[in-house]
Design a protein around this motif. Structure first.
Motif, PDB file in Angstrom:
ATOM      1  N   LYS A  35      16.470  53.855  31.444  1.00 58.26           N
ATOM      2  CA  LYS A  35      16.215  52.620  32.594  1.00 58.26           C
ATOM      3  C   LYS A  35      16.366  51.338  32.130  1.00 58.26           C
ATOM      4  CE  LYS A  35      12.552  53.382  34.909  1.00 58.26           C
ATOM      5  NZ  LYS A  35      11.083  53.604  35.168  1.00 58.26           N
ATOM      6  N   PHE A  36      16.264  50.424  32.909  1.00 56.18           N
ATOM      7  CA  PHE A  36      16.273  49.044  32.617  1.00 56.18           C
ATOM      8  C   PHE A  36      15.501  48.317  33.968  1.00 56.18           C
ATOM      9  CE2 PHE A  36      20.463  49.739  34.505  1.00 56.18           C
ATOM     10  CZ  PHE A  36      20.495  48.615  35.685  1.00 56.18           C
ATOM     11  N   GLY A  37      14.943  47.408  33.592  1.00 56.54           N
ATOM     12  CA  GLY A  37      14.300  46.682  34.705  1.00 56.54           C
ATOM     13  C   GLY A  37      14.139  45.035  34.570  1.00 56.54           C
ATOM     14  N   LEU A  38      14.081  44.277  35.560  1.00 58.41           N
ATOM     15  CA  LEU A  38      13.935  42.918  35.511  1.00 58.41           C
ATOM     16  C   LEU A  38      12.742  42.194  36.254  1.00 58.41           C
ATOM     17  CD1 LEU A  38      17.835  41.843  35.793  1.00 58.41           C
ATOM     18  CD2 LEU A  38      16.263  41.909  33.687  1.00 58.41           C
ATOM     19  N   GLY A  39      12.195  41.446  35.985  1.00 64.21           N
ATOM     20  CA  GLY A  39      11.070  40.738  36.846  1.00 64.21           C
ATOM     21  C   GLY A  39      10.981  39.534  36.437  1.00 64.21           C
ATOM     22  N   PHE A  40      10.277  38.764  37.595  1.00 69.13           N
ATOM     23  CA  PHE A  40      10.034  37.325  37.373  1.00 69.13           C
ATOM     24  C   PHE A  40       8.485  37.222  37.999  1.00 69.13           C
ATOM     25  CE2 PHE A  40       9.651  33.132  39.584  1.00 69.13           C
ATOM     26  CZ  PHE A  40      10.016  32.520  38.518  1.00 69.13           C
ATOM     27  N   GLY A  41       7.609  36.254  37.319  1.00 63.81           N
ATOM     28  CA  GLY A  41       6.342  35.999  37.558  1.00 63.81           C
ATOM     29  C   GLY A  41       6.005  34.412  37.316  1.00 63.81           C
ATOM     30  N   GLU A  42       4.882  34.134  37.912  1.00 62.10           N
ATOM     31  CA  GLU A  42       4.189  32.775  37.713  1.00 62.10           C
ATOM     32  C   GLU A  42       2.881  32.855  37.756  1.00 62.10           C
ATOM     33  OE1 GLU A  42       6.037  28.859  39.518  1.00 62.10           O
ATOM     34  OE2 GLU A  42       4.426  29.499  40.880  1.00 62.10           O
ATOM     35  N   THR A  43       2.436  32.176  36.821  1.00 65.54           N
ATOM     36  CA  THR A  43       0.732  31.841  36.701  1.00 65.54           C
ATOM     37  C   THR A  43       0.613  30.398  37.231  1.00 65.54           C
ATOM     38  OG1 THR A  43       0.567  33.385  34.885  1.00 65.54           O
ATOM     39  CG2 THR A  43      -1.223  31.738  35.130  1.00 65.54           C
ATOM     40  N   SER A  44      -0.384  30.211  38.136  1.00 62.12           N
ATOM     41  CA  SER A  44      -1.047  28.931  38.415  1.00 62.12           C
ATOM     42  C   SER A  44      -2.587  28.841  38.279  1.00 62.12           C
ATOM     43  CB  SER A  44      -0.630  28.895  39.976  1.00 62.12           C
ATOM     44  OG  SER A  44       0.671  28.828  40.136  1.00 62.12           O
ATOM     45  N   ALA A  81       3.228  28.059  35.159  1.00 68.09           N
ATOM     46  CA  ALA A  81       4.148  28.446  34.270  1.00 68.09           C
ATOM     47  C   ALA A  81       4.802  29.664  34.690  1.00 68.09           C
ATOM     48  CB  ALA A  81       3.482  28.837  32.828  1.00 68.09           C
ATOM     49  N   SER A  82       6.199  29.816  34.541  1.00 63.57           N
ATOM     50  CA  SER A  82       6.938  31.259  34.977  1.00 63.57           C
ATOM     51  C   SER A  82       7.054  31.833  33.779  1.00 63.57           C
ATOM     52  CB  SER A  82       7.908  30.525  35.793  1.00 63.57           C
ATOM     53  OG  SER A  82       8.797  29.823  34.941  1.00 63.57           O
ATOM     54  N   ASN A  83       7.665  33.027  34.222  1.00 67.30           N
ATOM     55  CA  ASN A  83       7.792  34.092  33.119  1.00 67.30           C
ATOM     56  C   ASN A  83       9.012  35.211  33.524  1.00 67.30           C
ATOM     57  OD1 ASN A  83       6.963  36.832  33.978  1.00 67.30           O
ATOM     58  ND2 ASN A  83       4.959  35.594  34.121  1.00 67.30           N
ATOM     59  N   PHE A  84       9.706  35.381  32.562  1.00 65.77           N
ATOM     60  CA  PHE A  84      10.894  36.254  32.993  1.00 65.77           C
ATOM     61  C   PHE A  84      10.745  37.601  32.168  1.00 65.77           C
ATOM     62  CE2 PHE A  84      15.293  37.954  31.779  1.00 65.77           C
ATOM     63  CZ  PHE A  84      15.744  38.319  33.039  1.00 65.77           C
ATOM     64  N   ALA A  85      10.717  38.877  32.516  1.00 68.44           N
ATOM     65  CA  ALA A  85      10.469  40.122  32.018  1.00 68.44           C
ATOM     66  C   ALA A  85      11.390  40.903  31.961  1.00 68.44           C
ATOM     67  CB  ALA A  85       9.024  40.737  32.518  1.00 68.44           C
ATOM     68  N   ASN A  93       9.481  36.442  28.416  1.00 69.93           N
ATOM     69  CA  ASN A  93       9.692  35.128  28.026  1.00 69.93           C
ATOM     70  C   ASN A  93       9.146  34.103  28.847  1.00 69.93           C
ATOM     71  OD1 ASN A  93      11.554  35.582  25.958  1.00 69.93           O
ATOM     72  ND2 ASN A  93      13.264  35.811  27.497  1.00 69.93           N
ATOM     73  N   TYR A  94       8.097  33.589  28.350  1.00 71.14           N
ATOM     74  CA  TYR A  94       7.191  32.435  29.156  1.00 71.14           C
ATOM     75  C   TYR A  94       7.782  31.085  28.948  1.00 71.14           C
ATOM     76  CZ  TYR A  94       3.483  35.932  29.970  1.00 71.14           C
ATOM     77  OH  TYR A  94       2.566  36.886  30.443  1.00 71.14           O
ATOM     78  N   GLU A  95       7.730  30.317  29.864  1.00 76.56           N
ATOM     79  CA  GLU A  95       8.244  29.089  29.941  1.00 76.56           C
ATOM     80  C   GLU A  95       7.316  28.219  29.097  1.00 76.56           C
ATOM     81  OE1 GLU A  95       9.286  25.911  33.404  1.00 76.56           O
ATOM     82  OE2 GLU A  95       7.358  27.050  33.712  1.00 76.56           O
ATOM     83  N   ASP A  96       8.061  27.365  28.117  1.00 77.45           N
ATOM     84  CA  ASP A  96       7.285  26.664  27.235  1.00 77.45           C
ATOM     85  C   ASP A  96       6.397  27.202  26.402  1.00 77.45           C
ATOM     86  OD1 ASP A  96       8.864  24.602  28.540  1.00 77.45           O
ATOM     87  OD2 ASP A  96       7.287  24.386  29.945  1.00 77.45           O
ATOM     88  N   LEU A  97       6.458  28.432  25.816  1.00 77.30           N
ATOM     89  CA  LEU A  97       5.686  28.960  24.766  1.00 77.30           C
ATOM     90  C   LEU A  97       6.613  29.381  23.455  1.00 77.30           C
ATOM     91  CD1 LEU A  97       3.292  31.480  26.559  1.00 77.30           C
ATOM     92  CD2 LEU A  97       2.814  29.071  25.652  1.00 77.30           C
TER      93      LEU A  97
END
Length: 177
Positions: A73-82, A94-98, A121-125
């Motif tokens: 299996k493989f998976g991708l995700g995109f998220g954001e924290t406000s 801040a957005s993240n890519f999983a 991968n979190y944006e700017d961390l």
């Protein structure tokens, strides 16, 4: 009573046989999960809001059965924290890519067991989390192409200095081809 018993056994056997054909070598799996519990960047679909902080995530997973009952299996995700910062009186986000890579095995054709590596991968961390995920559940095949898979997952942090282990509950919805 005998007829009812044999009819029930036939229906169960038929359902098991149909499920088996969709988890055999050469077939495909497309899965969408909902995640409950501690929030980590992941490949599930979710929306959480707590104490002025809002998180959302959109993701999906796919798998190819390299052997009977065993999928890569493989998976991708995109998220954001406000959130709203009271000290500065401003909203931040801040957005993240999983991503995820793992193996899923259907024990007895009904009990999905998964081991996977997932990272974010979190944006700017500078330091991003990565986890070794262990998951177990039960597959309810609605027909030969659709299953609902409730499960529990434990994510072991691979960088303890910054991130903790995470326990989650999820409900997966899978299409089998």
């Amino acid at each position: 009573m005998k007829k009812l018993f044999f009819t029930a056994m036939a229906v169960l056997a038929f359902g098991f046989a149909n499920a088996q054909s969709q988890i055999s070598k050469g077939s495909w799996l497309i899965e969408v999960n909902t995640g409950f519990g501690e929030k980590v960047g992941n490949t599930s679909i979710g929306l959480w809001s707590e104490d002025g902080r809002t998180d959302y995530n959109i993701g999906a997973e796919a798998g190819y059965f390299v052997d009977d009952k065993l999928a890569l299996k493989f998976g991708l995700g995109f998220g954001e924290t406000s959130f709203y910062d009271d000290a500065f009186g401003e909203y931040y986000s801040a957005s993240n890519f999983a991503y995820k890579l793992g193996l899923k095995y259907y024990a007895a054709g009904k009990f999905p067991l998964e081991i996977s590596y997932n990272g974010v991968n979190y944006e700017d961390l500078d330091e991003n989390p990565s986890y070794l995920g262990l998951q177990a559940g039960y597959a309810i095949f609605l027909n030969k192409n659709v299953s609902i898979e409730p499960g529990i997952r434990y994510n072991v942090s691979l960088n303890d200095d910054f991130y903790d282990d995470v326990f989650q509950l999820n409900i997966g919805f899978a299409l089998h081809f």
